[in-house]
Structures are given as C-alpha cells and as structure tokens.
Write an enzyme that holds these catalytic residues in place. Structure first.
Site, short mmCIF file in Angstrom:
data_model
loop_
_atom_site.label_atom_id
_atom_site.label_comp_id
_atom_site.label_asym_id
_atom_site.label_seq_id
_atom_site.Cartn_x
_atom_site.Cartn_y
_atom_site.Cartn_z
N LYS A 34 2.16 -3.50 7.02
CA LYS A 34 2.48 -3.68 5.58
C LYS A 34 3.99 -3.55 5.36
O LYS A 34 4.58 -4.31 4.58
CB LYS A 34 1.73 -2.63 4.74
CG LYS A 34 0.23 -2.88 4.64
CD LYS A 34 -0.07 -4.03 3.70
CE LYS A 34 -1.52 -4.41 3.71
NZ LYS A 34 -1.83 -5.63 2.99
N TYR B 65 -1.53 -0.15 10.80
CA TYR B 65 -1.79 -0.80 9.50
C TYR B 65 -0.57 -0.66 8.59
O TYR B 65 -0.07 -1.63 8.02
CB TYR B 65 -3.04 -0.17 8.86
CG TYR B 65 -3.24 -0.55 7.40
CD1 TYR B 65 -3.50 -1.85 7.04
CD2 TYR B 65 -3.14 0.43 6.40
CE1 TYR B 65 -3.68 -2.19 5.70
CE2 TYR B 65 -3.32 0.09 5.07
CZ TYR B 65 -3.58 -1.22 4.71
OH TYR B 65 -3.75 -1.55 3.40
N SER C 208 0.82 -1.21 0.00
CA SER C 208 0.00 0.00 0.00
C SER C 208 0.86 1.26 0.00
O SER C 208 1.93 1.29 0.61
CB SER C 208 -0.86 -0.01 1.26
OG SER C 208 -1.51 1.23 1.41
P1 NAD Z 1 -11.23 -6.47 1.69
O1 NAD Z 1 -11.43 -6.41 3.15
O2 NAD Z 1 -12.39 -6.21 0.80
O3 NAD Z 1 -10.62 -7.89 1.29
C1 NAD Z 1 -9.78 -8.62 2.13
C2 NAD Z 1 -10.24 -10.07 2.10
O4 NAD Z 1 -9.41 -10.83 2.97
C3 NAD Z 1 -11.69 -10.24 2.57
O5 NAD Z 1 -12.38 -11.08 1.67
C4 NAD Z 1 -11.54 -10.89 3.94
O6 NAD Z 1 -12.64 -11.70 4.26
C5 NAD Z 1 -10.26 -11.68 3.74
N1 NAD Z 1 -9.56 -11.98 4.99
C6 NAD Z 1 -9.31 -11.14 6.02
N2 NAD Z 1 -8.65 -11.79 6.99
C7 NAD Z 1 -8.48 -13.05 6.56
C8 NAD Z 1 -7.88 -14.21 7.11
N3 NAD Z 1 -7.30 -14.18 8.32
N4 NAD Z 1 -7.88 -15.34 6.41
C9 NAD Z 1 -8.45 -15.39 5.17
N5 NAD Z 1 -9.05 -14.33 4.59
C10 NAD Z 1 -9.05 -13.18 5.29
O7 NAD Z 1 -10.02 -5.48 1.35
P2 NAD Z 1 -9.47 -5.03 -0.08
O8 NAD Z 1 -9.76 -3.61 -0.26
O9 NAD Z 1 -9.89 -6.01 -1.11
O10 NAD Z 1 -7.90 -5.16 0.20
C11 NAD Z 1 -7.16 -6.29 -0.20
C12 NAD Z 1 -5.71 -6.08 0.17
O11 NAD Z 1 -5.22 -4.88 -0.44
C13 NAD Z 1 -5.50 -5.91 1.68
O12 NAD Z 1 -4.32 -6.59 2.03
C14 NAD Z 1 -5.32 -4.41 1.84
O13 NAD Z 1 -4.52 -4.10 2.94
C15 NAD Z 1 -4.64 -4.05 0.54
N6 NAD Z 1 -4.85 -2.63 0.14
C16 NAD Z 1 -6.13 -2.17 0.00
C17 NAD Z 1 -6.33 -0.83 -0.35
C18 NAD Z 1 -7.72 -0.27 -0.51
O14 NAD Z 1 -7.85 0.96 -0.50
N7 NAD Z 1 -8.75 -1.08 -0.67
C19 NAD Z 1 -5.24 0.02 -0.55
C20 NAD Z 1 -3.95 -0.50 -0.41
C21 NAD Z 1 -3.77 -1.84 -0.06
N1 UFG Z 2 -12.25 12.11 2.62
C1 UFG Z 2 -13.28 13.01 2.89
N2 UFG Z 2 -14.42 12.50 3.46
C2 UFG Z 2 -14.59 11.18 3.75
C3 UFG Z 2 -13.53 10.29 3.46
C4 UFG Z 2 -12.38 10.79 2.90
O1 UFG Z 2 -13.16 14.20 2.65
O2 UFG Z 2 -15.64 10.79 4.28
C5 UFG Z 2 -11.03 12.63 1.97
C6 UFG Z 2 -9.75 12.38 2.76
O3 UFG Z 2 -9.52 13.44 3.67
C7 UFG Z 2 -8.71 12.31 1.63
C8 UFG Z 2 -9.49 11.69 0.48
O4 UFG Z 2 -10.87 11.92 0.76
O5 UFG Z 2 -8.31 13.61 1.26
C9 UFG Z 2 -9.26 10.19 0.33
O6 UFG Z 2 -9.51 9.56 1.57
P1 UFG Z 2 -9.70 7.97 1.68
O7 UFG Z 2 -10.02 7.68 3.11
O8 UFG Z 2 -10.64 7.50 0.65
O9 UFG Z 2 -8.26 7.40 1.28
P2 UFG Z 2 -6.82 7.65 1.93
O10 UFG Z 2 -5.95 8.23 0.86
O11 UFG Z 2 -6.91 8.39 3.20
O12 UFG Z 2 -6.35 6.16 2.29
C10 UFG Z 2 -6.66 5.02 1.52
C11 UFG Z 2 -6.67 3.81 2.44
C12 UFG Z 2 -5.29 3.58 2.99
C13 UFG Z 2 -4.34 3.41 1.83
C14 UFG Z 2 -4.39 4.62 0.94
C15 UFG Z 2 -3.49 4.42 -0.26
O13 UFG Z 2 -7.59 4.03 3.51
O14 UFG Z 2 -5.27 2.42 3.76
O15 UFG Z 2 -5.72 4.84 0.50
O16 UFG Z 2 -3.76 3.20 -0.86
F1 UFG Z 2 -3.10 3.29 2.30
#
Ligand code: NAD
Ligand code: UFG
Length: 356
Positions: free
Chosen positions: A170, A166, A142
């Site tokens: 990572k 978090y 991330s």
């Molecule tokens: P998500 O929560 O939708 O998906 C994660 C999945 O992992 C879910 O299906 C959950 O049930 C499963 N899971 C959780 N714990 C588990 C366990 N112990 N054993 C087996 N399965 C388990 O999240 P996502 O947005 O799809 O994110 C996927 C990955 O990408 C995560 O590792 C997250 O940290 C990373 N990531 C997400 C974002 C984002 O903004 N969505 C950004 C950067 C990185």
């Molecule tokens: N924001 C609002 N109102 C809301 C939610 C967000 O104004 O209700 C703003 C935030 O202040 C920021 C932007 O929208 O300026 C994006 O915010 P998000 O919460 O959607 O995303 P972030 O960039 O804060 O973080 C997300 C994930 C992190 C990840 C990062 C990069 O939450 O875990 O993207 O992948 F690391």
C-alpha cells in the site's frame, strides 16, 4: 454526474461504494475478477439502486439508461482494462480503485502475490488511465501504513512505517501515485487511508463475506452471533487501554462509502491535486466495547475467551479525522450501535454470506 470505473466493485467496500455512487447519480463500470467476491453482490447493488437487468448486467434505470455495467476481468491485464475503459460510450471520467488483496497474514506467506496484485495491478491501471486520457483516481489506502503509531489520534503527517508486506504494498502504491502526480500536470488523486471499515448497508442485502475463518474482529464476531463459530478469541487483555483489550477506530462502511463520494466531489470540483486523508471517526472502541454493542444488537450473549496477544497488533489506532472534515466536508455520522445493528441485519439474513 460522471462515468466511473470501480475496480474491485463487487468486494465489501467496493459494493457499498457502488450503492453510494449510484445514489449520487453516477454511472458505473465495475471491473472485478471475483477473486474474493461474488457476482451476486453486484446483482444486489443493482437491486438497491432500483435498476433492472440480467444476472451479470448491464443494469438500467427506469428510463432505460445503463447505470451499472460489469466487466469481469483482472486489473493486472491491459486488455481487461481497455475493455473496462471503453465499454461505456461516454468513456470513464474517474476511477475508484478498490481492487486488491488485503489479508495481512496471507501477505506474509505470499508476498509476491500481494506485490503483483496490489502494486502490479495499480501500475497497469495507471498506464491504462494514461492511454484513455483519464487523470482522476481515488485509491483505497489503509491505516496499516502507520504501523505501530507514535501518536494517537494519528494525523496524516505521521511516519509511514508499515510492518508487513500488505502494508508495504500500500505504501508503494501511495508513492507511485505521488510520483505520477508530480510528473505531469492535471492529475487529481485521492489517497484514502481507511481505519477499520465494518458493518453493512442497513438493508442487510450486501455486506462482508470473508472466505474461510475470518481474520478480523467484526466478521468473526458476526459469525459467533449467528452460530457459525463457537466463541470469539480476544487477542490480549493486558494492553495499555482502559479495559486491557485492543482499541480501534471502527467506521461504518456506508460512512466510508460517503467518504469516497466526498473525495470524488472534491477532486472534480477543485484544481488538480494530490489529496491524502484519513477516513476514520476519531473515536476508539475496545474489543469488549464491540462485543457488548453487538450483544445489544443481536439480543443475546456472545461467548468469548481471553487469549494471548496476536503478533503484529498495536494497542490503539485511532484516526485524527480533522483533515477529512476540513478538505472533504465529511465526517462519520453512524455510531457503533448503528454499525452493529446493520452488521447483524446482514449476517442474520445471510448466515452463509452470498454463498449457497
Ligand atoms: P474485498 O476483498 O472484499 O474486495 C476486493 C475486491 O477486489 C474483490 O471483489 C476482489 O474480487 C477484487 N480483486 C482482487 N484482485 C483483483 C484483480 N487482480 N483484478 C480485479 N479484481 C480483483 O476487500 P475490501 O475490504 O472491499 O477492500 C477493498 C480495498 O480496500 C482493498 O484495496 C483493501 O486493501 C483496502 N482496505 C480494506 C480495509 C478493510 O478492513 N476491509 C482496510 C483498509 C484498506
Ligand atoms: N481481534 C480479536 N479477535 C479476533 C480478531 C481481532 O481480539 O478474532 C482484535 C485485534 O487484536 C484488534 C481488534 O480486534 O485489537 C481489531 O482487529 P482486526 O483484525 O479486526 O483489525 P486490525 O486493526 O488488526 O486491522 C484491520 C485490517 C488491516 C487494516 C487495519 C486498518 O486487517 O489490514 O484494519 O484499516 F490495515
């Protein structure tokens, strides 16, 4: 074609990766404990892939070949991992490791749970890979690793300085992967640093389905658009950005899924290596840009209030996408308008997500 294990394959990113990897011809085994997802997501992945099967699989193509299987289990459990590695007679050629916990605020309140799942789960998975002779893994990392970035656009060489549990978890997994790669020849590892994945498959059949009140902008705004929430709170209008609201690099989740396919292709084609790449578009959009683009997609005004900044936010995070382009031959193809159109297709057709 390879047989792949997708951990967390029922989640938001995992389910979209499954669609892209099925399309690329791979056979998939999904390991998920449904901690933050629904089996219905996988059923719809199968449907999008033109596969047939029972509610929990296995799912077969028109020739009767099993293309998608579910092992319901926990990535921290050796027995569940062994079941996932042995369920397909062909074995597992590579892993896409999406399983994990991802809510920043929750990680501050429950650090042990985050370390246990994100680091502990990754350690158990790597041990299982060694047991089963699998040495190829794509890891969901991330942009949160970069904390408050010193330079924007952010290159992969930027300092790793996470600011919450978090992010620390990572960073720890990234370090473990580097140590494993250095310890033994033959590992093929990609650490993919996602920027802000949003949107949904254009069919609107699968998408993001957060539990409770969404923490992130895009799902919150989608729920305002569909009438589930009254108004968006915009966190800060005095940031040093063109319109005063925070700027992020939003990436369509299907572009992100294509990035996984490209990373796997590169790993399987080239010599063993440790690859570390940003997956982002290189373009920044403000919160107000996203609001206006979503209004255009859904066809009505979206109420918002300007409120105080959210603690822990940075003004601007945007990827330098150059390395992904050079090493993976991958770049984003979908615009903010595409993201909002597809996100709206999902939210309007599934106002309560996968739930009843
Ligand atoms: P998500 O929560 O939708 O998906 C994660 C999945 O992992 C879910 O299906 C959950 O049930 C499963 N899971 C959780 N714990 C588990 C366990 N112990 N054993 C087996 N399965 C388990 O999240 P996502 O947005 O799809 O994110 C996927 C990955 O990408 C995560 O590792 C997250 O940290 C990373 N990531 C997400 C974002 C984002 O903004 N969505 C950004 C950067 C990185
Ligand atoms: N924001 C609002 N109102 C809301 C939610 C967000 O104004 O209700 C703003 C935030 O202040 C920021 C932007 O929208 O300026 C994006 O915010 P998000 O919460 O959607 O995303 P972030 O960039 O804060 O973080 C997300 C994930 C992190 C990840 C990062 C990069 O939450 O875990 O993207 O992948 F690391």
């Amino acid at each position: 074609m390879a047989h792949l294990l997708i951990t967390g394959g029922a989640g938001f990113i995992g389910s979209h990766c499954c669609v892209a990897l099925l399309e690329a011809g791979h056979g998939l085994v999904v390991l998920d404990n449904f901690d933050n997802s629904s089996p219905e997501a996988l059923r719809r992945v199968a449907e999008l892939g033109g596969l047939q099967g029972e509610a929990r699989g296995p799912w077969r193509d028109g020739h009767g070949a099993v293309r998608l299987q579910l092992v319901e289990g926990d990535v921290r459990c050796a027995d569940d991992l062994d079941a996932a590695f042995t369920t397909s007679p062909e074995g597992i050629g590579a892993v896409v490791h999406c399983a994990g916990l991802k809510a920043v605020g929750e990680s501050v309140a429950e650090p042990l749970r985050y370390w246990d799942t994100n680091l502990g789960g990754s350690l158990r998975l790597l041990e299982a890979m060694r047991r089963h002779g699998c040495r190829t893994i794509v890891f969901s990392s991330s942009a949160t690793l970069y904390g408050y970035p010193d330079t924007v656009p952010i290159p992969e060489t930027a300092p790793i300085q996470p600011i919450n549990p978090y992010g620390h978890s990572k960073a720890a997994v990234e370090q473990v992967l580097a140590d494993v790669a250095a310890s033994e020849a033959g590992w093929r590892i990609a650490r993919l640093r996602y920027f802000n994945p949003v949107g949904s498959h254009p069919s609107g059949r699968i998408g993001e389905d957060p539990e409770g009140i969404p923490n992130n902008l895009f799902p919150y705004l989608s729920q305002v658009a569909v009438g589930r929430r009254q108004a968006l709170h915009i966190f800060g209008s005095d940031w040093p950005t063109p319109d005063g609201t925070g700027v992020r690099d939003y990436i369509h989740v299907m572009d992100l899924a294509d990035g996984h396919r490209a990373a796997l292709d590169t790993l399987l084609r080239e010599e063993p290596q440790l690859l570390t790449v940003n997956l982002g578009s290189g373009q920044g959009h403000s919160v107000l840009d996203v609001v206006h683009a979503f209004e255009a997609a859904c066809g009505h005004r979206l109420p918002y209030e300007l409120v105080d900044r959210r603690p822990g936010d940075a003004a601007t995070t945007v990827a330098d996408p150059g390395l992904a382009s050079a090493r993976l031959d991958w770049r984003t193809r979908r615009s903010l308008a595409d993201i909002c159109r597809d996100g709206w297709a999902w939210q309007s057709a599934n106002p309560r997500g996968y739930g009843p």
